[in-house]
Design a protein around this motif. Structure first.
Motif, PDB file in Angstrom:
ATOM      1  N   SER A 225       2.983   7.414  -5.997  1.00 61.49           N
ATOM      2  CA  SER A 225       2.701   8.048  -7.286  1.00 61.49           C
ATOM      3  C   SER A 225       1.576   9.078  -7.214  1.00 61.49           C
ATOM      4  O   SER A 225       1.746  10.199  -7.698  1.00 61.49           O
ATOM      5  N   PRO A 226       0.425   8.772  -6.624  1.00 61.12           N
ATOM      6  CA  PRO A 226      -0.623   9.798  -6.541  1.00 61.12           C
ATOM      7  C   PRO A 226      -0.227  10.997  -5.687  1.00 61.12           C
ATOM      8  O   PRO A 226      -0.596  12.132  -6.010  1.00 61.12           O
TER       9      PRO A 226
ATOM     10  N   TRP B  42       0.824  -1.209   0.000  1.00 59.12           N
ATOM     11  CA  TRP B  42       0.000   0.000   0.000  1.00 59.12           C
ATOM     12  C   TRP B  42       0.856   1.255   0.000  1.00 59.12           C
ATOM     13  O   TRP B  42       0.489   2.258  -0.592  1.00 59.12           O
ATOM     14  N   LEU B  43       2.011   1.203   0.639  1.00 54.63           N
ATOM     15  CA  LEU B  43       2.915   2.336   0.643  1.00 54.63           C
ATOM     16  C   LEU B  43       3.456   2.598  -0.763  1.00 54.63           C
ATOM     17  O   LEU B  43       3.576   3.746  -1.181  1.00 54.63           O
TER      18      LEU B  43
ATOM     19  N   PRO C 270       5.168   2.145 -11.622  1.00 53.21           N
ATOM     20  CA  PRO C 270       5.137   0.697 -11.886  1.00 53.21           C
ATOM     21  C   PRO C 270       4.254  -0.130 -10.962  1.00 53.21           C
ATOM     22  O   PRO C 270       3.609  -1.073 -11.439  1.00 53.21           O
ATOM     23  N   PRO C 271       4.144   0.141  -9.667  1.00 47.40           N
ATOM     24  CA  PRO C 271       3.209  -0.664  -8.865  1.00 47.40           C
ATOM     25  C   PRO C 271       1.763  -0.522  -9.342  1.00 47.40           C
ATOM     26  O   PRO C 271       0.997  -1.487  -9.321  1.00 47.40           O
ATOM     27  N   TRP C 272       1.376   0.674  -9.798  1.00 45.09           N
ATOM     28  CA  TRP C 272       0.029   0.870 -10.331  1.00 45.09           C
ATOM     29  C   TRP C 272      -0.141   0.108 -11.640  1.00 45.09           C
ATOM     30  O   TRP C 272      -1.192  -0.501 -11.883  1.00 45.09           O
ATOM     31  N   LEU C 273       0.885   0.135 -12.492  1.00 49.26           N
ATOM     32  CA  LEU C 273       0.798  -0.587 -13.757  1.00 49.26           C
ATOM     33  C   LEU C 273       0.690  -2.091 -13.509  1.00 49.26           C
ATOM     34  O   LEU C 273      -0.059  -2.785 -14.196  1.00 49.26           O
ATOM     35  N   GLY C 274       1.431  -2.592 -12.524  1.00 54.02           N
ATOM     36  CA  GLY C 274       1.339  -4.011 -12.165  1.00 54.02           C
ATOM     37  C   GLY C 274      -0.030  -4.366 -11.610  1.00 54.02           C
ATOM     38  O   GLY C 274      -0.572  -5.436 -11.888  1.00 54.02           O
ATOM     39  N   LEU C 275      -0.627  -3.459 -10.848  1.00 51.45           N
ATOM     40  CA  LEU C 275      -1.952  -3.695 -10.292  1.00 51.45           C
ATOM     41  C   LEU C 275      -2.993  -3.761 -11.401  1.00 51.45           C
ATOM     42  O   LEU C 275      -3.847  -4.640 -11.405  1.00 51.45           O
TER      43      LEU C 275
END
Length: 69
Positions: free
Chosen positions: A10-11, A4-5, A55-60
């Motif tokens: 990014s936002p 979550w961190l 990248p974490p958002w793209l992976g999600l």
């Protein structure tokens, strides 16, 4: 908790870039060496940080898509 961190970075940076771009020349004078342009070096830095932490958002989003069509 670490996942979550990663998603929060990014936002937060995108909002900081937007706030810095909309704040006006008074705040830009405090945050950068040049207050001539409304989009200064701090706005650019925050926008780049938002991209680097995307990248974490793209992976999600990729994990939510069905494979094969």
């Amino acid at each position: 908790m670490a996942r979550w961190l990663k998603l929060a970075a990014s936002p937060v940076f995108a909002l900081m870039a937007l706030a810095n771009a909309l704040a006006g020349p008074g705040v830009a004078a405090l945050c950068s060496a040049s207050a001539i342009a409304p989009i200064g070096s701090m706005t650019t830095m925050y926008a780049l940080m938002a991209l680097f932490h995307a990248p974490p958002w793209l992976g999600l989003f990729a994990a939510g898509r069905p494979n094969g069509g």
